[in-house]
Design an enzyme around this catalytic site. Structure first.
Site, PDB file in Angstrom:
ATOM      1  N   ARG A  15      47.391  45.143  35.116  1.00 13.61           N
ATOM      2  CA  ARG A  15      46.154  45.015  34.139  1.00 13.61           C
ATOM      3  C   ARG A  15      44.797  44.281  35.141  1.00 13.61           C
ATOM      4  O   ARG A  15      44.065  45.078  35.522  1.00 13.61           O
ATOM      5  CB  ARG A  15      46.142  43.921  33.352  1.00 13.61           C
ATOM      6  CG  ARG A  15      45.314  43.504  32.103  1.00 13.61           C
ATOM      7  CD  ARG A  15      45.355  43.151  30.829  1.00 13.61           C
ATOM      8  NE  ARG A  15      45.577  41.983  31.078  1.00 13.61           N
ATOM      9  CZ  ARG A  15      45.597  40.642  29.672  1.00 13.61           C
ATOM     10  NH1 ARG A  15      45.913  41.436  28.949  1.00 13.61           N
ATOM     11  NH2 ARG A  15      46.048  39.927  30.052  1.00 13.61           N
ATOM     12  N   ASP A  59      51.719  42.083  33.245  1.00 15.64           N
ATOM     13  CA  ASP A  59      50.266  41.922  32.507  1.00 15.64           C
ATOM     14  C   ASP A  59      49.210  40.648  32.586  1.00 15.64           C
ATOM     15  O   ASP A  59      50.587  40.164  33.205  1.00 15.64           O
ATOM     16  CB  ASP A  59      51.112  42.322  30.912  1.00 15.64           C
ATOM     17  CG  ASP A  59      49.433  42.349  29.988  1.00 15.64           C
ATOM     18  OD1 ASP A  59      48.399  41.869  30.067  1.00 15.64           O
ATOM     19  OD2 ASP A  59      50.134  42.375  28.320  1.00 15.64           O
ATOM     20  N   GLU A  99      45.277  37.166  35.871  1.00 13.65           N
ATOM     21  CA  GLU A  99      44.291  37.386  35.769  1.00 13.65           C
ATOM     22  C   GLU A  99      43.851  36.305  36.154  1.00 13.65           C
ATOM     23  O   GLU A  99      43.417  35.779  37.169  1.00 13.65           O
ATOM     24  CB  GLU A  99      43.274  37.708  34.634  1.00 13.65           C
ATOM     25  CG  GLU A  99      42.996  38.869  33.815  1.00 13.65           C
ATOM     26  CD  GLU A  99      43.829  39.346  33.268  1.00 13.65           C
ATOM     27  OE1 GLU A  99      44.487  40.835  33.376  1.00 13.65           O
ATOM     28  OE2 GLU A  99      44.463  38.418  32.947  1.00 13.65           O
TER      29      GLU A  99
END
Length: 943
Positions: free
Chosen positions: A592, A510, A513
């Protein structure tokens, strides 16, 4: 003067370049008519535009400003390509004309919408000229020259054009700096050795101004026409525009939107960002690929291999603009011609998805806020007590000590190793979360992951060469540089150490990004054109460093400015490699953040959604989009992550989620529990029933994943993939298919006991035995005919149907001509796989059907590649039914067929033979689904 035009192959400035012959030289060029104006309409267009502007000026009281030059009035609104795309700037006529562009004010758009650009390129805006073009073994190479600078700094005057005719259905075009190397995405792509012999496309170039014209040979459809606006190639601003042959465009993720994108001045930004899924925001991943349906039912796709911050602008011309702030323009075009083939061809470039372990296709359960391993265990036991299927139990960050990776809360989660042991004894699995941020505040010598990563120099650095420190769940954190191979080894060692205490089966990565609770770092970001580039795409937060690390951060391969969108993919590759080394089995990873080729290593979930009905609807376009991106193992948090669900919403969502390729129920802390055991007996039973339905279909689903792994087929599939000639399917995103055979029509609204869905042409069989369906006219206002309730089938001409859908029921329909391998469901995939197979045959109108089954041990690496599998293709003809198989290794003896049910048999058979021996059978004639059932053990060919 140059002009942007629609070229024909006979135009003197257009050069036809196909697979044969020497590269042509320009035969002349000059001022050409704008492509959107036919020669016979030129005067009329000028007059009409002038009159329109004059009328608007009178009505608006003069707010339109001074009259624009005639060349600007020639450009219809829908064809105005933006010359001043900067956000947060009030574009004035002075600013616009300083760039040499046209300025015409338009009425302001509705709130939240983009409108017609006020500042746009005139037909004669300077661009590049194609100065030379030469043949190569694979295609051609050319030189582009710009003689007049554009308006962004460090304009590159000379470009290199490389064209490769890679296959008959794939074209590769790359434009880059002719003199200096530039960053290119470090992605493994196929290297062709031979030029395509019979391409189904023809390629033309405009020489001055430079432009690409790509056509489909069979139809003449123009797929790309980049002469509609100038090419701009500066160091930190690259832009190219094209016309589109239709408005039916899909892909370009990750966004929360309808599956079919709007072309009404729609800007889609690609820059990985941690934000709950919200319309118009750039979300967790970046996928610069689109699929477009042409008006005649053909399809093509375009992939820009570029990982820099990017935006793609869609406009109603129809047209599209690619705008990125680094790298090169590296395009792959896929000619299909049908949408399934386009996606297969795309995955031939980015890589086919990994074959998941079969337990990954079971039901997964998680929440943030279990509080302890004992509370987690209680949930597992409750699921067992009610005999609700579950294959995997997960934990969120609350299992950690202070939210630090590779640690265990020794008080609240002390029994976690025992829980994992218990899961394994029951044929279940354990998955835990990991975030990339590594706590940097523990006393020296007390937290090995940071101490050792620092010693080896494995973290992202600032421009001063020190680890960049941000803030995530454990507090101040450093971020591993997964572009460095040494980081992969350090990551493996950390996982090995934790695995020795808690033998997990899969990993949920997770916040990759990467997410940062600060903008940039604890000290912000340094001044400079990496963190503050000349142009910033329309990213959420208006800054590249908004809730992530500084773009200037230094990594092994390049600066973060170039690698940001790859961070999640690089972490996933390190994680997959580690899991293979630790467990020696297929890795299971859910990530993610994603980028093209992600499917080779992991699946994806759609992020931190909300417990709302609209979030349930948006999950379908999300799942279908990731099917296009080559990531078939995808799903949303069933029942919603944040907020409190309701019993009705969670029941309906579980029905839908049971048909996500990846099915997980997950919610946040401090909200009421939403696992199936938390609800009333009626809701709990409805959830259990639909999960058992999923488990009964596992052989079918597993085979779909094999086909995805082998050749890039989709698992969750848009209807138009199977019915491209039916335009009514092109906009559907409230239904989907599993493969070619199973139609899923969920309820997506509260308080209803029926659902309206589209049923394409052909015979469709209700998956269940007792259902009631009424066919509606296209406006769904009144019934047209009623169908029997007992074992209903639908012979559709391509119709909207109103289907009965009480709270306990999900509508499923089997397509005629299909054979589905199923099993009696158990509470785990392990139990289910021990049961005999049941083949469901849904005959077509000509009494034929086919299907297939892939079967292996469900977890070993490379079973297909090593031949350790069985593959059986089933078929039914008017003469009889049978199967053809190929296999190798031990799995060849483990396929047992228990029963065969054939639906659509029009008269009772006189006898049934299995391998020449007569077998007993039952026949039911209910006037709707005449069918017979044959019980038998082993495998043979009944007739």
């Amino acid at each position: 003067m140059k002009s942007y035009q629609k070229l024909t192959t006979t135009h003197p400035a257009a050069c036809r370049l196909e697979e044969e012959g020497a590269a042509p030289m320009p035969s002349g060029h000059g001022k050409l008519a704008p492509w959107w104006v036919g020669s016979g309409l030129l005067v009329a267009a000028v007059l009409l535009s002038t009159i329109t502007v004059w009328v608007l000026r009178q009505v608006s009281g003069g707010w339109l400003g001074p009259m624009a030059p005639p060349k600007c009035l020639l450009v219809p609104e829908s064809h105005r390509f933006d010359c001043y795309p900067e956000r947060r700037v009030v574009v004035t006529q002075e600013l616009c004309e300083s760039r040499g562009c046209c300025f015409i004010q338009s009425p302001p758009p509705a709130e939240g919408k983009q409108g017609v650009p006020w500042c746009f390129y005139p037909p004669d805006f300077p661009s590049y000229t194609l100065e030379s073009l030469n043949q190569t073994a694979l295609g051609m190479v050319g030189v582009l020259v710009r003689r007049e600078k554009a308006y962004y700094p460090r304009d590159i005057q000379k470009l290199r054009l490389d064209v490769e005719f890679e296959t008959d259905t794939r074209l590769h075009i790359k434009i880059t700096d002719a003199a200096n190397p530039r960053y290119e995405v470090p992605l493994d792509v196929p290297q062709v050795m031979k030029r395509a012999e019979n391409p189904i496309y023809s390629l033309n170039f405009s020489w001055d101004p430079f432009g690409v014209l790509l056509q489909r040979k069979a139809t003449g459809t123009v797929l790309l026409n980049t002469t509609v606006a100038p090419l701009i190639f500066a160091d930190q601003f690259l832009q190219i525009s094209t016309s589109l042959p239709s408005k039916f465009l899909y892909g370009l993720g990750e966004h929360r939107d309808r599956f079919l994108h709007s072309l009404d001045w729609n800007t889609l930004t690609l820059w990985a960002r941690d934000v709950p899924p919200t319309e118009s925001f750039n979300l967790y991943g970046a996928h610069p690929f689109y699929l477009l349906m042409e008006e005649d039912g053909n399809a093509h796709g375009v992939f820009l291999l570029n990982s820099n911050a990017m935006e793609v602008v869609l406009q109603p011309a129809p047209g599209l603009t690619w705008r990125t702030i680094g790298g090169v323009l590296d395009f792959y075009i896929f000619l299909g011609p049908d949408p399934n083939m386009v996606i297969q061809q795309y995955q031939q470039v980015i890589g086919f998805p990994a074959m998941p372990p079969i337990w990954a296709l079971g039901f997964h359960l998680c929440r943030w806020g279990y509080g302890s391993s004992n509370e987690t265990w209680q949930t597992v036991r409750a699921m067992r007590n009610y005999q609700i299927p579950q294959d995997a139990q997960w934990n969120d960050i609350d299992y950690m000590d202070g939210y630090r990776d590779f640690t265990l809360d020794s008080q609240k989660f002390t029994s976690l190793p025992s829980l994992v042991e218990d899961l394994h004894k029951h044929g279940q699995h354990y998955v835990m979360i990991l975030d990339p941020g590594i706590s940097s505040t523990s006393p020296h010598g007390s937290y090995w992951p940071f101490d050792e990563g620092l010693r080896r120099g494995l973290f992202l650095n600032t421009t001063k060469g020190q680890p960049l420190i941000g803030q995530v769940w454990p507090g101040f954190t450093a971020f591993p540089d997964f572009s460095n191979p040494d980081t992969h080894q350090w990551w493996l060692e950390n996982l090995q150490h934790f695995y020795s205490h808690v033998p997990f089966d899969g990993l949920w990565i997770d916040m990759n990004e990467p997410s940062n609770f600060m903008d940039g770092s604890e000290h912000g970001c340094p001044p400079g054109e990496l963190d503050s580039p000349p142009y910033t795409p329309a990213v959420l937060g208006d800054s590249l460093s908004a809730k992530t690390v500084c773009a200037s951060a230094e990594q092994k391969v390049s600066v973060h400015y170039n690698l940001h969108n790859l961070y999640g993919l690089m972490e996933t590759k390190a994680t997959a490699s580690a899991l293979v080394k630790i467990r020696g089995k297929r890795p299971f990873i859910i990530s993610r953040s994603t980028f093209p080729s992600q499917g080779r290593y992991s699946g994806h979930w759609l992020g931190d959604n909300r417990s709302q009905w609209k979030d349930m609807y948006y999950s379908i376009p999300g799942v279908l989009s990731f099917s296009l991106f080559g990531i078939p193992l995808v799903g949303a948090d069933i029942c919603g992550f944040s907020g409190s669900t309701s019993e009705e919403l969670c029941t309906r969502w579980t029905q839908l989620g049971a048909f996500y390729p990846f099915a997980r129920n997950h919610n946040t802390q401090k909200e009421k529990a939403q696992d199936p055991t938390a609800f009333s007996p009626a809701a709990r039973t409805a959830m259990k029933d639909v999960l058992l339905t999923r488990y009964s279909l596992l052989p079918f689903l597993y085979t779909l994943f094999h086909r995805a792994h082998l050749q890039g087929d989709t698992v969750a599939r848009p209807l138009f993939f199977e019915f491209p000639g039916d335009v009514a399917t092109w906009e559907l995103d409230r239904q989907f298919l599993w493969g070619r055979s199973l139609l899923v029509t969920p309820v997506l609204e509260p308080g209803v006991d029926s659902v309206t869905g589209y049923v394409p042409r052909g015979m469709w069989y209700d998956f269940y035995t007792v259902r009631s369906i009424a066919t509606l006219s296209p406006d769904c206002s009144h019934p047209c005919r009623s169908l029997p309730a007992q074992g209903s089938s639908v012979n559709s001409s391509g119709e909207l149907l109103k289907m009965s859908a009480p709270l306990e029921h999900l509508n499923l329909h089997i397509r005629e001509g299909s054979i589905l391998p199923t099993q009696k469901p158990g509470t785990t995939t392990e139990v289910t796989r021990g049961n005999p197979l049941r083949l469901i045959v849904a005959l077509s109108s000509d009494a034929t059907a086919w299907g297939d089954l892939f079967w292996d041990d469900g977890e070993s690496l490379d079973t297909f590649e090593k031949g350790n599998y069985s593959y059986v293709m089933f078929n039914v003809t008017q003469v009889g039914c049978g199967g053809e198989g190929r296999s190798g290794g031990s799995m060849a003896t483990k396929v047992t067929i228990g029963t065969l049910s054939i639906f659509g048999v029009q008269k009772p058979p006189s006898k049934v033979l299995l391998n020449g021996q007569e077998k007993p059978f039952s026949y039911l004639d209910n006037q709707v689904w005449p069918h017979f059932r044959v019980p038998f053990a082993g495998w043979g060919s009944p007739s």
